[in-house]
Motif scaffolding. Sequence first.
Motif, PDB file in Angstrom:
ATOM      1  N   SER A   8       1.468  -1.223   3.392  1.00  0.00           N
ATOM      2  CA  SER A   8       1.541   0.068   4.066  1.00  0.00           C
ATOM      3  C   SER A   8       0.487   0.209   5.160  1.00  0.00           C
ATOM      4  N   VAL A   9      -0.575  -0.566   5.071  1.00  0.00           N
ATOM      5  CA  VAL A   9      -1.644  -0.496   6.073  1.00  0.00           C
ATOM      6  C   VAL A   9      -1.424  -1.623   7.070  1.00  0.00           C
ATOM      7  N   ASN A  10      -0.940  -1.276   8.244  1.00  0.00           N
ATOM      8  CA  ASN A  10      -0.589  -2.289   9.240  1.00  0.00           C
ATOM      9  C   ASN A  10      -1.800  -3.048   9.762  1.00  0.00           C
ATOM     10  N   ASP A  11      -2.909  -2.334   9.942  1.00  0.00           N
ATOM     11  CA  ASP A  11      -4.097  -2.932  10.520  1.00  0.00           C
ATOM     12  C   ASP A  11      -4.923  -3.589   9.417  1.00  0.00           C
ATOM     13  N   SER A  12      -4.886  -4.916   9.337  1.00  0.00           N
ATOM     14  CA  SER A  12      -5.594  -5.627   8.261  1.00  0.00           C
ATOM     15  C   SER A  12      -7.095  -5.499   8.375  1.00  0.00           C
TER      16      SER A  12
ATOM     17  N   PHE B 262      -6.146   6.825   3.629  1.00  0.00           N
ATOM     18  CA  PHE B 262      -5.472   6.376   4.839  1.00  0.00           C
ATOM     19  C   PHE B 262      -4.499   7.422   5.355  1.00  0.00           C
ATOM     20  N   LYS B 263      -4.980   8.643   5.496  1.00  0.00           N
ATOM     21  CA  LYS B 263      -4.102   9.750   5.894  1.00  0.00           C
ATOM     22  C   LYS B 263      -3.552   9.575   7.311  1.00  0.00           C
TER      23      LYS B 263
ATOM     24  N   ASN C  41       3.204   5.296   8.549  1.00  0.00           N
ATOM     25  CA  ASN C  41       4.220   4.621   7.753  1.00  0.00           C
ATOM     26  C   ASN C  41       4.078   4.871   6.253  1.00  0.00           C
ATOM     27  N   LEU C  42       3.173   5.770   5.849  1.00  0.00           N
ATOM     28  CA  LEU C  42       3.065   6.078   4.423  1.00  0.00           C
ATOM     29  C   LEU C  42       4.318   6.761   3.919  1.00  0.00           C
ATOM     30  N   GLN C  43       5.066   7.382   4.790  1.00  0.00           N
ATOM     31  CA  GLN C  43       6.289   8.066   4.385  1.00  0.00           C
ATOM     32  C   GLN C  43       7.321   7.075   3.831  1.00  0.00           C
TER      33      GLN C  43
END
Length: 308
Positions: free
Chosen positions: A27-31, A297-298, A302-304
Amino acid sequence: MYKLAILKGDKESSSVIDRALGIIKSSVNDSTAFEVTELPFGVNGVLSFNEPLPNQTLRELKNYDGILVGALNQEVGTDSLLSVQESLVALRKYLNITLACKAVQISDNNVDASPLKNQIVRDTDFIIVQSAKRANDHVDGNISVDDFAQDTITYEQREVEQVITAGFERAMNRKRAVTVVTPFDSFYTSKIWALTAEKIAKIYPDVVVNYVSLSCVISTIIQQPTSLDVVVAPKWVDQVLNEESQKITGLPETVPVSMKNNSGQMLYQLPQINVDDKNLMMAVGEDTAKLILKECFKHYDNLQKIGV
């Protein structure tokens, strides 16, 4: 960079944590915004240092923004200094955890498990905000003789303000409704609790506040749980509310407790579940991932995708 320390505990919690981390990483695109480090704890702590909670692990924890600790469902070392339960208590005390938030949720998938009628509990979603320090931590003196017993418990003004402020902050990101539990009107500690809530409520004019007795909020949990949003409770009654809230789900606890200290560190503690239900274990992992993503990570759109 958000740094998360992982304390896996036993074999069962390890699979739950792996499931949670898989969801978070996808869900977190930025590693570069998320770093995970596993530290010795539980079974791994005993294997490496003969202790479920090694000093080496404690010293490292100050370097992390958040800590995810797995359940310890059995003793993991017969000759260790600390038992399983003592290890969890020692961890919270070392981190100086001050606040605890417990979610009570009933979804369409588990509504039939509740002992209450579907129409009463469907869409229940509220949290209980309370002090992470138990009442026993504040006992100044015990007196016990043959026919007399007395406990003296102290409230700290700063602690009261922290709990109530945290409740209002949570409410601002939810349905903007706070239920303040006032257990004993004749006790000075309850008066301080209520007066502090009234003072803090003025800072949050958009939040609807309801002051209720302990018996009233228990009745609401049983009869109208969907009317609750954020409940703030003093440490004398929080355990009662936790037990009543868990009863209405009809399920084992599947949502981790989130805690916080004055430095802003978050501690997420998995519930202890002694079952062989793989689907339930995976559901715990999903709930854990959603909780961490919501709080840390608000800003990720893409958390939806996973229903957060």
